[in-house]
Enzyme design. Structure first.
Site, short mmCIF file in Angstrom:
data_model
loop_
_atom_site.label_atom_id
_atom_site.label_comp_id
_atom_site.label_asym_id
_atom_site.label_seq_id
_atom_site.Cartn_x
_atom_site.Cartn_y
_atom_site.Cartn_z
N CYS A 1 12.49 13.59 58.76
CA CYS A 1 13.41 14.49 58.45
C CYS A 1 12.39 15.82 57.57
O CYS A 1 11.87 15.06 56.88
CB CYS A 1 14.37 14.44 57.72
SG CYS A 1 15.41 15.68 57.03
N CYS B 1 12.22 20.94 62.88
CA CYS B 1 13.35 19.77 62.26
C CYS B 1 13.23 18.77 63.13
O CYS B 1 13.17 19.01 64.76
CB CYS B 1 14.62 20.67 62.48
SG CYS B 1 16.29 20.00 62.45
N1 DGL Z 1 16.18 17.12 61.08
C1 DGL Z 1 16.24 17.55 59.52
C2 DGL Z 1 15.26 18.37 59.86
O1 DGL Z 1 14.00 17.82 60.38
C3 DGL Z 1 17.48 18.00 59.30
C4 DGL Z 1 19.02 18.71 59.55
C5 DGL Z 1 19.48 18.40 59.11
O2 DGL Z 1 20.39 17.53 58.45
O3 DGL Z 1 19.60 20.32 58.55
O4 DGL Z 1 14.42 18.64 59.16
#
Ligand code: DGL
Length: 299
Positions: free
Chosen positions: A75, A189
């Protein structure tokens, strides 16, 4: 459990980290993986830093209790607050942002685009890291997408939902690709690589950088170097825990092509009210406290 047989932890606010699991399963098929997706609190990208750090800390404790031999913070948004949270972990931590920035800095590009959550964008972590790592003079343009991760989380395989994803991609990316003319785009993301086919269709020829590949490679190098690779000949398994909808996670795991899913289980979420953590205790601790209070009553 011997260290070589210990699982590898992967965590994210939702299903985005599945893009990292996919790469790890390809490169390290013998490893057991534990996945935590905090579906109850997605999107993290619209939370404030203290909340993200508290939510991340809850997942870190989950992984620590299961003695993972390495932890992949799949993340980017959590990666931005890692320095607040890494303390107390006894295994090495691999950050999505570190991997994405390292991969971008190696490219021959002059103008690098980054799309991410609003939190990651506002932290400016990608431009700072890419500029620090790149041996050449580069320009980094960053764009924060408030809705994209949430849309991806719930739209895979649904034509109407995917049409909304593509509409949102155009809204966020048209300017960067068609007017600023970036040479490549970092998918900052972990949800975005799950719709990379759509991005490729909308912007043919635009090189995409998925930090997951670099994360999986760094993990493999670490395990090889430290003699921690699982020596088994057969394949490892993936167990998914979510604070969200178990059936939806099982479906998404199939849709993105994850293999050897041993189970998808519910895990109680951390309590948050009005964007602030209310009860940061671990469910196990709550139970223990509850049990000892009941015991005291009995005594
Ligand atoms: N998948 C997450 C990232 O890489 C974040 C998505 C979210 O919860 O806003 O930042």
């Amino acid at each position: 459990m011997s260290h070589t047989a210990a699982p590898i932890g992967v965590l994210d606010s939702g299903i985005g980290g599945f893009s990292v699991v996919r790469q790890v399963q390809r490169l390290l098929p013998g490893e057991d993986l534990l996945y935590f997706g905090d579906g109850a609190h997605i999107p993290y990208g619209n939370h404030r830093a203290e909340t993200i750090a508290a939510l991340a800390g809850y997942m870190f404790r989950f992984m620590e209790a299961r003695e993972v031999k390495a932890l992949l913070v799949a993340c980017n948004t959590i990666s931005c607050v890692l320095d607040r949270r890494e303390e107390g972990l006894s295994c090495p931590v691999f950050s999505a942002v570190q991997a994405g920035a390292a991969a971008a800095a190696r490219l021959e590009a002059e103008k690098i685009g980054v799309i991410s959550t609003v939190f990651t964008h506002e932290s400016q972590i990608y431009p700072r890291k890419i500029l620090a790592l790149s041996p050449r003079k580069v320009v980094v343009l960053s764009c924060g997408c408030p809705d994209l991760a949430r849309l991806v989380e719930h739209s895979l395989g649904d034509p109407a939902g995917m049409a909304r994803v593509e509409e949102n991609l155009r809204l966020e990316l048209d300017h960067m690709v068609l007017e600023d003319r970036v040479d490549c785009c970092v998918l900052g993301c972990t949800h975005y690589p799950l719709v990379s086919d759509s991005i490729r269709r909308l912007y043919p020829g635009l090189p995409l950088i998925d930090p997951a590949e670099e994360m999986a490679r760094s993990l493999k190098n670490y395990l090889d170097r430290e003699g921690l690779s699982n020596p088994r000949r057969g394949s490892g398994t993936l167990t998914v825990y979510t604070t969200g909808d178990v059936a939806e996670y099982a479906l998404r795991a199939r849709q993105v092509g994850l293999e050897r899913v041993a189970g998808v289980e519910f895990y109680p979420p951390m309590e948050v009210s009005k964007g602030r953590p209310v009860d940061a205790r671990f469910p196990e601790d709550r139970r223990t406290e509850h049990e000892s209070a009941a015991q005291q009553k009995r005594d």
